[in-house]
Design an enzyme around this catalytic site. Structure first.
Site, PDB file in Angstrom:
ATOM      1  N   SER A 291     -13.211  -5.475   7.352  1.00 55.77           N
ATOM      2  CA  SER A 291     -11.991  -4.755   6.261  1.00 55.77           C
ATOM      3  C   SER A 291     -13.348  -4.858   5.374  1.00 55.77           C
ATOM      4  O   SER A 291     -14.361  -5.229   5.340  1.00 55.77           O
ATOM      5  CB  SER A 291     -11.193  -6.254   5.989  1.00 55.77           C
ATOM      6  OG  SER A 291     -10.904  -5.860   5.095  1.00 55.77           O
TER       7      SER A 291
ATOM      8  N   CYS B 209       0.832  -1.369   0.008  1.00 48.41           N
ATOM      9  CA  CYS B 209      -0.117   0.181   0.511  1.00 48.41           C
ATOM     10  C   CYS B 209       1.206   1.219  -0.137  1.00 48.41           C
ATOM     11  O   CYS B 209       0.217   1.952  -0.340  1.00 48.41           O
ATOM     12  CB  CYS B 209      -1.101   0.238   0.981  1.00 48.41           C
ATOM     13  SG  CYS B 209      -1.811  -1.577   1.482  1.00 48.41           S
TER      14      CYS B 209
ATOM     15  N   CYS C 114      -5.217  -2.423  -1.362  1.00 47.39           N
ATOM     16  CA  CYS C 114      -5.843  -2.857  -1.375  1.00 47.39           C
ATOM     17  C   CYS C 114      -7.369  -2.426  -2.264  1.00 47.39           C
ATOM     18  O   CYS C 114      -8.131  -2.137  -2.601  1.00 47.39           O
ATOM     19  CB  CYS C 114      -6.220  -3.757  -0.074  1.00 47.39           C
ATOM     20  SG  CYS C 114      -5.514  -4.676   0.256  1.00 47.39           S
TER      21      CYS C 114
ATOM     22  N   CYS D 287      -2.540   2.570   2.671  1.00 44.90           N
ATOM     23  CA  CYS D 287      -3.184   1.817   3.507  1.00 44.90           C
ATOM     24  C   CYS D 287      -3.932   2.204   4.600  1.00 44.90           C
ATOM     25  O   CYS D 287      -4.061   3.235   4.883  1.00 44.90           O
ATOM     26  CB  CYS D 287      -2.251   1.149   4.871  1.00 44.90           C
ATOM     27  SG  CYS D 287      -3.011  -0.770   4.936  1.00 44.90           S
ATOM     28  N   ASP D 288      -4.923   1.727   4.870  1.00 46.00           N
ATOM     29  CA  ASP D 288      -6.419   2.080   5.253  1.00 46.00           C
ATOM     30  C   ASP D 288      -6.632   3.055   6.343  1.00 46.00           C
ATOM     31  O   ASP D 288      -7.166   4.385   5.995  1.00 46.00           O
ATOM     32  CB  ASP D 288      -7.155   0.682   5.998  1.00 46.00           C
ATOM     33  CG  ASP D 288      -7.652  -0.204   5.033  1.00 46.00           C
ATOM     34  OD1 ASP D 288      -7.174   0.249   3.846  1.00 46.00           O
ATOM     35  OD2 ASP D 288      -8.256  -1.360   5.578  1.00 46.00           O
ATOM     36  N   LYS D 289      -5.290   3.702   7.351  1.00 45.33           N
ATOM     37  CA  LYS D 289      -6.013   4.314   8.444  1.00 45.33           C
ATOM     38  C   LYS D 289      -4.709   6.033   7.748  1.00 45.33           C
ATOM     39  O   LYS D 289      -5.169   5.943   8.665  1.00 45.33           O
ATOM     40  CB  LYS D 289      -4.845   3.715   9.683  1.00 45.33           C
ATOM     41  CG  LYS D 289      -5.658   2.131  10.799  1.00 45.33           C
ATOM     42  CD  LYS D 289      -7.276   2.743  10.302  1.00 45.33           C
ATOM     43  CE  LYS D 289      -7.983   1.464  10.277  1.00 45.33           C
ATOM     44  NZ  LYS D 289      -7.586   0.288   9.575  1.00 45.33           N
TER      45      LYS D 289
END
Length: 561
Positions: free
Chosen positions: A473, A50, A195, A123-125
């Site tokens: 997720s 990511c 992702c 990435c996500d956060k």
């Protein structure tokens, strides 16, 4: 007003000669001390695909800032790989990292009196962490997404990392052999980028574009494509103009912007995590926003995009079909979006979308028209009942059986739950309960992708429900309910569920109910005792002490005094 309203306190006057001396060592010259100083919050890391391409983007941002007349200062911030830590104790640090990212960006930008900030994350956060920081700082800011990964390919199928998680369940159920499992593992993640489905990272980048904090089209670009680097450099130039005009996050992150973001998230079929993160950002900037607002908007907005995890396509397909601007234009012409909301470019949403067609392009079925949606209503439903008096969040798109009443199978941790699923101990009709995984109880509110993927892989996705005070997720789908609040650790009703209790999940009625009498529930509550903290020292202990309910966004800086 000067172009360096904050940094001039460290660059101007004879008393600041020592400050300038140090700045000269990092490249400042005589003509640079009146230029705006702009921080580049660089989320580069080689621990995850990511973020592994972000450093190149940071260098392009640096070049863009210099060209536009600013002085860039590059600094690092952290990331946690949700996908790699998934299913382990390490996942407890994922949501915590959102606060660390926010704290670190706020600390550097305020400590160095920066005039603006450009944050790059993957990435996500990274996304909500950066946006929380921008909301706290309230200086001209822009977010640059590191870009999405391209799909992997194996045996004629497009793959994402979720394919690998589901393959574990398929293998355990005897549906695929070890060679196929290995083939999926080797091909699911072909290179750099976040992702690839409409999972959390792509959901949040889409939300930020919809809010006007990122440039048009930037949220769906592939990490490895040249247009991503070009867009990054353009973002830097736009930010310098925003500094000159003093366009602030508080002018962009309004109630209208949040409503626009929620509408876009519904239209693209985005992640449940968006609910948590938007609540947190709104809380920080001071915009009233609640779970009920998501439910209100859900009924107005159809799902327009056929995207994974429950759909067919990945984010690069969405980009090729017109990206977020095309989705937004469809929503705008149908009266859903606030066209007068401001963006970081200085234009309104309506002005940004002026040249976008009203209808999606022909010859593709990634983006559907308003009259022919994938689903008639939004997919993120807020469920309430005696199990979730503050609320809970379910993703209901693609769910063939929106109602289930069944016996509870209770687990005190994600690991115990996954072990039971892989051992074949979960049967059709069961309602799995995973508790003490909330913001305080975990602590850290882990994502339950491993057990939900195992349920899907075992062929039980349409016949087993799962509820948790943890999260899911963005790759999760099925009859699953997360963010149950109050959480078990503070005595929420989910802590009082006993093995075999009948639980009802009714997505249509937006109900999450433990089917026992109020008298029995009260007796159990009187007998319940709070558990001991799992971590007496360290960051998880601090987080558990400070974090709010998930219904408030799981933030750590409210009600401190």
């Amino acid at each position: 007003m000067s172009n360096n309203p904050r940094s001039q306190v460290i660059t101007q006057g004879t008393q600041r000669s020592p400050n300038r001396a140090m700045l000269r060592a990092v490249g400042f010259g005589d003509d640079d001390f009146t230029k705006p100083i702009v921080g580049i919050a660089n989320g580069y890391s080689t621990i995850t695909p990511c973020n592994m391409g972000i450093n190149d983007l940071a260098l392009r941002a640096e070049a863009g800032l210099r060209t536009a007349g600013a002085m860039p200062q590059l600094f690092g911030t952290i990331t946690i790989s949700d996908g790699i830590s998934m299913g382990t104790e390490g996942m407890k640090y994922s949501l915590v990292s959102r606060e660390v990212i926010a704290d670190s960006i706020e600390t550097v930008c305020n400590g160095q009196r920066m005039d603006g900030v450009l944050a790059i994350g993957g990435c996500d956060k990274n996304m909500p962490g950066a946006m929380i920081a921008m909301a706290r700082l309230n200086i001209p800011s822009i977010f640059v997404y590191g870009g999405t990964i391209k799909p992997g390919h194996y045996a004629g199928e497009d793959l994402t990392v979720v394919s690998a998680f589901e393959a574990v369940g398929q293998y355990s159920a005897g549906k695929i052999d070890e060679e196929t499992l290995y083939g999926i593992e080797r091909n699911a993640c072909p290179g750099a980028g976040s992702c690839g489905g409409m999972f959390t990272a792509n959901t949040m980048s889409s939300a930020f574009e919809a809010m006007g904090m990122s440039l048009p089209y930037s949220s769906t670009m592939a990490a490895v494509d040249g247009e991503k680097a070009d867009s990054t450099e353009e973002s830097a130039k736009v930010l310098v103009e925003a500094i000159k005009k003093q366009i602030l996050p508080s002018q962009i992150l309004t109630r209208k912007a949040f409503e626009n973001a929620i509408a876009v998230i519904m239209a693209v079929g985005g992640s449940t995590n968006a609910v948590l993160h938007l609540l947190a950002i709104a809380n920080t900037i001071g915009v009233p926003l609640s779970l009920d607002d998501f439910e209100t908007i859900r009924h107005k907005v159809p799902v327009l995009c056929d995207l994974k995890p429950s759909g067919k396509y990945v984010t690069t397909n969405l980009h090729a079909a017109g990206g977020i601007p095309q989705v937004m234009k469809i929503l705008l012409v149908n009266g859903i979006l606030h066209g007068d909301a401001l963006t970081i470019t200085g234009q309104t949403i309506a002005e940004v979308l002026a040249d976008i067609p009203d209808q999606p392009p022909a010859g593709q079925d990634v983006i559907h028209s308003w009259d022919d949606p994938v689903y008639q209503e939004g997919h993120l439903a807020v469920l309430k009942g005696n199990l979730a008096t503050e609320g809970s969040v379910a993703k209901i798109s693609g769910v063939k059986k929106p109602v289930i009443t069944g016996p509870a199978k209770v687990f005190e941790s994600e690991e115990d739950c996954l072990e039971a699923i892989l051992a074949g101990k979960i049967q059709a009709g069961d309602v799995v309960v995973v508790r003490y995984e909330g913001p305080k109880g975990g602590p850290g509110m882990r994502e339950m992708l491993a057990p939900t993927s195992a349920i899907i892989g075992a062929g039980l996705g349409d016949s087993v429900g799962l509820i948790t005070d943890g999260r899911f997720s963005g790759g999760t789908y099925g009859l699953v309910v997360g963010h149950v609040a109050p959480e078990a650790y503070v005595g929420g009703a989910i802590a009082l569920v006993q093995e075999g209790d009948q639980i009802t999940i009714d997505a249509g009625k937006r109900l999450l109910q433990l089917n026992i009498s109020e008298e029995e529930l009260a007796q159990r509550r009187a007998q319940w005792t709070p558990p001991q903290p799992r971590y007496p020292r360290g960051i998880l202990a601090k987080y558990a002490k400070l974090v709010s309910s998930s219904s408030l966004g799981a933030v750590t800086d409210i009600d401190l005094f």
